[in-house]
Each structure stands twice: as C-alpha cells, then as structure tokens.
Design a protein around this motif. Structure first.
Motif, PDB file in Angstrom:
ATOM      1  N   ARG A   1       0.790  -1.124   0.071  1.00  0.00           N
ATOM      2  CA  ARG A   1      -0.059  -0.152  -0.055  1.00  0.00           C
ATOM      3  C   ARG A   1       0.833   1.226   0.076  1.00  0.00           C
TER       4      ARG A   1
ATOM      5  N   ARG B   1       0.447   5.895  -0.764  1.00  0.00           N
ATOM      6  CA  ARG B   1      -0.291   7.106  -0.807  1.00  0.00           C
ATOM      7  C   ARG B   1       0.012   7.641  -2.326  1.00  0.00           C
ATOM      8  N   SER B   2      -0.972   7.920  -3.296  1.00  0.00           N
ATOM      9  CA  SER B   2      -0.883   8.445  -4.411  1.00  0.00           C
ATOM     10  C   SER B   2      -0.274   9.833  -4.412  1.00  0.00           C
ATOM     11  N   ARG B   3      -0.279  10.535  -5.574  1.00  0.00           N
ATOM     12  CA  ARG B   3      -0.018  11.882  -5.562  1.00  0.00           C
ATOM     13  C   ARG B   3      -1.126  12.764  -5.144  1.00  0.00           C
ATOM     14  N   LEU B   4      -2.231  12.010  -5.247  1.00  0.00           N
ATOM     15  CA  LEU B   4      -3.553  12.834  -4.769  1.00  0.00           C
ATOM     16  C   LEU B   4      -4.032  12.425  -3.429  1.00  0.00           C
ATOM     17  N   ARG B   5      -2.948  11.639  -2.770  1.00  0.00           N
ATOM     18  CA  ARG B   5      -3.305  11.559  -1.115  1.00  0.00           C
ATOM     19  C   ARG B   5      -4.413  10.381  -1.043  1.00  0.00           C
ATOM     20  N   ASP B   6      -4.676   9.710  -2.070  1.00  0.00           N
ATOM     21  CA  ASP B   6      -5.394   8.636  -2.028  1.00  0.00           C
ATOM     22  C   ASP B   6      -4.640   7.222  -1.665  1.00  0.00           C
ATOM     23  N   ASP B   7      -5.343   6.376  -0.781  1.00  0.00           N
ATOM     24  CA  ASP B   7      -4.696   4.918  -0.446  1.00  0.00           C
ATOM     25  C   ASP B   7      -4.794   4.333  -2.031  1.00  0.00           C
ATOM     26  N   ALA B   8      -3.551   3.438  -2.171  1.00  0.00           N
ATOM     27  CA  ALA B   8      -3.311   2.760  -3.441  1.00  0.00           C
ATOM     28  C   ALA B   8      -2.623   1.376  -3.204  1.00  0.00           C
TER      29      ALA B   8
END
Length: 196
Positions: free
Chosen positions: A70, A72-79
């Motif tokens: 897991r 954090r994406s650039r948009l601060r979403d969990d990925a």
C-alpha cells in the motif's frame, strides 16, 4: 585524502584483485541479461518471467515473487501496487547469498538471510503481502543440492571411519568396506567395530 595518496591506493586495490572490482559469473549473468519489456502492461511480471527463463537456462537457483504493498498516491489516496521481482542465490559469497532484481533497478540489491516476506519488506521498505504461493515460484537445480548432500554425508561417514579406526577409508579394500558397513549399521556400537 590527498590526490597523491589516493591514486596509489586505488592502483593497489585494482592490481591485488580487491573484491570491489570482482564480480561473480551469476552477477554478470543477471546484469547482462537483456529482456525486452513493452511500455504497456505488467512490465514487472514480463521482466521477471524473462529473467526467470535466463536464470533457469543457466541453472541458477531463484524465486519469482509477486507482492503487493500500500502507498499514498500523488492525490493522497490510498493505493495498492502489485509488482513481481526475482530473488536469486549467488554462492560466490556464502555469507550474503541472496539478491533481488526487477526491471526498475539497474543492479541487483542484496537481501538479508530471512524468509521471502521479510526479504521483500527489506527491499520495498514497507509492509508487503506475498501474492500466490508464500515462497513464490522456486527454481533450484536439484542435481547440485543432491550432489552436495551426498558429498556431505559421504565426508561425514569417512570422518567417522577415520575417528573410529585411525586410518582413511579405502573403498577398494574389502576389510574397509566391511568395517564401514558395520559402522553404518550400528553407529553407537563403536567398541565392537574396533575389534576387527
């Protein structure tokens, strides 16, 4: 360090064969393997499968491991990211035998002696989950391991024979073969064997 001292030290290391300048055949095989990876698709899996075929042909022990982690994406979403890498064994240095290679790294990375999950966690630097079989797809040349185990067992028997009888085991001697047979049948009955 002054330049006048640095050059002679560097030359000394180069001429004496410092381990820094020596690479094993396994290292060379992994680094020089050229695997075509397309721009789209699961590039890590395609690279790992290509390297798997190269190492299998060279009879190098290795594992193909797919893992997830897991982030954090650039948009601060969990990925969640899923990747595949190859863990291989290089016996040129028995203290540090495990290395990992994937399509992103130009050089293999050393791994500690641990389980597959701990090795991948060390490499990625975060918690991971192994996808599929726990140890990945393991490829090991069976002849090497059987041959090594056979030689190890044989050398132990010969050492026990020498300790018991004070001489080296001679397979051409019928008496030595009989003594070895008795030694193998009753490993705890050493006193009776010495009476031959």
């Amino acid at each position: 360090m002054s330049k006048s001292l640095f050059l002679p030290i560097l030359a000394c290391f180069a001429f004496t064969g410092c381990a820094l300048f020596q690479k094993s055949p396994t290292w060379d095989k992994v680094v020089r393997s050229r695997i075509d990876v397309p721009r789209e698709g699961d590039t890590s899996r395609i690279y790992a499968e290509g390297l798997h075929h190269e190492l299998k042909a060279a009879r190098i022990e290795h594992k193909v491991v797919t893992y997830q982690y897991r982030y954090r994406s650039r948009l601060r979403d969990d990925a969640i990211s899923e990747r595949t890498a190859v863990i291989y064994r290089d016996d040129s240095n028995p203290t540090y035998p495990w290395w990992i290679k994937d399509e992103r790294s130009g050089r293999p990375t050393w791994l500690p002696n641990a389980g597959t999950q701990q090795q991948i966690r060390f490499y990625v630097g975060r918690d991971v989950e192994i996808v599929g079989p726990e140890d990945g797809k393991q490829i090991a040349p069976p002849e090497r391991h059987r041959h090594h185990a056979k030689n190890n067992a044989s050398s132990k028997r010969e050492a026990q024979f020498r300790a018991t009888h004070g001489t080296a085991f001679n397979p051409a001697s019928a008496l030595d073969r009989e003594k070895m047979s008795a030694l193998l049948r009753a490993p705890n009955a050493i006193a009776s064997i010495r009476t031959f």
